[in-house]
Enzyme design. Structure first.
Site, PDB file in Angstrom:
ATOM      1  N   LYS A 213     -36.553  -1.387 -30.303  1.00 27.44           N
ATOM      2  CA  LYS A 213     -36.714  -0.160 -29.517  1.00 27.44           C
ATOM      3  C   LYS A 213     -37.689   0.817 -30.156  1.00 27.44           C
ATOM      4  O   LYS A 213     -38.377   1.564 -29.457  1.00 27.44           O
ATOM      5  CB  LYS A 213     -35.357   0.529 -29.305  1.00 27.44           C
TER       6      LYS A 213
ATOM      7  N   LYS B  69     -35.609 -10.573 -21.972  1.00 30.12           N
ATOM      8  CA  LYS B  69     -34.333 -10.184 -21.366  1.00 30.12           C
ATOM      9  C   LYS B  69     -34.544  -9.395 -20.078  1.00 30.12           C
ATOM     10  O   LYS B  69     -35.469  -8.585 -20.004  1.00 30.12           O
ATOM     11  CB  LYS B  69     -33.612  -9.308 -22.402  1.00 30.12           C
TER      12      LYS B  69
ATOM     13  N   LYS C  31     -33.588  -2.769 -17.825  1.00 28.22           N
ATOM     14  CA  LYS C  31     -33.910  -1.608 -16.991  1.00 28.22           C
ATOM     15  C   LYS C  31     -35.313  -1.103 -17.283  1.00 28.22           C
ATOM     16  O   LYS C  31     -35.935  -0.458 -16.453  1.00 28.22           O
ATOM     17  CB  LYS C  31     -32.953  -0.446 -17.339  1.00 28.22           C
TER      18      LYS C  31
END
Ligand code: TYM
Length: 335
Positions: free
Chosen positions: A113, A197, A200
């Protein structure tokens, strides 16, 4: 006899998708029948990355609505939002003092991230896993249904629990929580790239099926999904070399009661158009009623507020008992 305690959480950061459903929420509804269960909307986690306040509020209601629409029963389970139960933040601080920097430095999700930007992300993003440990340990949860991307955070939670028990000479005070991860669908992949993956944050809407997608959109997204230039192979060995096909098979199996082998036997040798048509039908049958229910529930805020208030009250009672024990063990003076 000690009862199992199940706890899990979902971030209110945007539209929920098939990965959230198959990897986690679907299991919540099953597990609530046998266990003392708590499901929270983790709004404190969400703000580790800036959220527009209006959207955060709306998304929080939407996760509550999704929980209900996916079959979580608010009378059986405790449904609440994390920020309203102050024990989460309080315990997170204590666990920050237990957790070692080296442990947090190993968290792959933080590395993913923060990317090249690790000096400039919030310190909350770095310590996020200790807050997640607090969510779990605050209720002495024993089982945590999650997708496989959360496995490392669960392992860290166990290390933190163990170290707390050892440091304070309180053997077995915190149980060591077990992840509950469904093998085949614990990592639902993007419809455009079978190696990343479903998420969102993917810029392409075509990478994911959202729970609120209507039948037409589902049809279009599956039609556009990546497969292979060949026909459906007959063996798992070959399918394992085709991540996109493997992913669609996992999804198909996840939304029906058919096993992957049954599906392979049925479609082997055919091109993918029939397969895609049937998969879309299965998805539409499973997902659109959930999406419609979310929309219906979202139109009655009073009802959602009432359900959340009941959940918050139950969670506060449960968490205060454990937090008092923890404060005692740590040596905080109480009047
Ligand atoms: P979050 O909000 O990213 O995702 C919610 C749940 O959905 C699962 N998931 C997936 N499963 C399979 N395939 C995918 N593509 C996929 N994408 C998401 C996640 O694994 C998760 O189970 N840190 C957590 C929230 C959390 C939590 C907790 C979970 C906070 N405290 C305590 C359990 C217990 C998170 O960010 O999930």
């Amino acid at each position: 006899m000690n009862k199992n305690v199940v706890l899990s959480g979902v971030q209110p950061t945007g539209d929920l998708h098939l990965g959230n459903y198959l990897g986690a929420i679907k299991n919540f509804a099953v597990m609530q029948n046998e266990n003392d269960s708590l499901f929270c909307v983790v709004d404190l986690h969400a703000i580790t990355v800036f959220q527009d306040p209006k959207e955060l509020r709306n998304n929080t209601y939407e996760v509550i609505a999704a929980y209900l629409a996916c079959g979580i029963n608010h009378q059986k389970s405790t449904i609440f939002n994390q920020s309203q139960v102050s024990g989460h933040a309080e315990l997170a601080w204590i666990l920050n003092c237990i957790c070692r920097m080296g442990w947090l430095n190993r968290m792959t999700q933080f590395k993913e991230k923060s990317g090249k930007n690790s000096e400039n992300v919030s310190s909350g993003l770095f310590t996020y896993p200790t807050l997640m440990a607090a969510d779990i340990l605050l209720y002495k949860a024993t089982h945590v249904p999650v997708g496989s991307d959360q496995k490392q955070h669960l392992e860290l939670t166990r290390d933190i629990a163990q170290k707390f028990n050892n440091d304070y000479n309180s053997p077995n005070f915190f149980p060591l929580p077990e992840p509950f991860i469904e093998k085949e669908i614990s990592r639902v992949m993007s419809l455009r790239d079978g190696n990343s993956k479903m998420s969102k944050s993917d810029v392409s809407e075509y990478s994911r099926i959202n729970l609120k997608d209507d039948a037409d959109t589902i049809l279009k997204k599956i039609k556009k999904s990546k497969t292979a230039d060949t026909n459906m192979p007959a063996s798992m060995e070959e399918i394992n070399l085709m991540p996109e096909v493997n992913n669609l098979l996992n999804i198909f199996s996840g939304v029906t009661d058919k096993t992957k082998n049954e599906l392979i036997m049925y479609y082997e040798g055919q091109n993918f158009s029939n397969f895609k048509k049937d998969l879309s039908d299965a998805l539409i049958e499973k997902i659109t009623p959930i999406g419609n229910e979310i929309k219906k529930l979202m139109s009655d805020r009073d009802n959602l507020n009432q359900i959340m208030a009941e959940g918050v009250a139950k969670a506060r009672i449960k968490s205060e008992i454990v937090l008092n024990e923890i404060y005692d063990i740590v040596g905080f003076v109480k009047q």
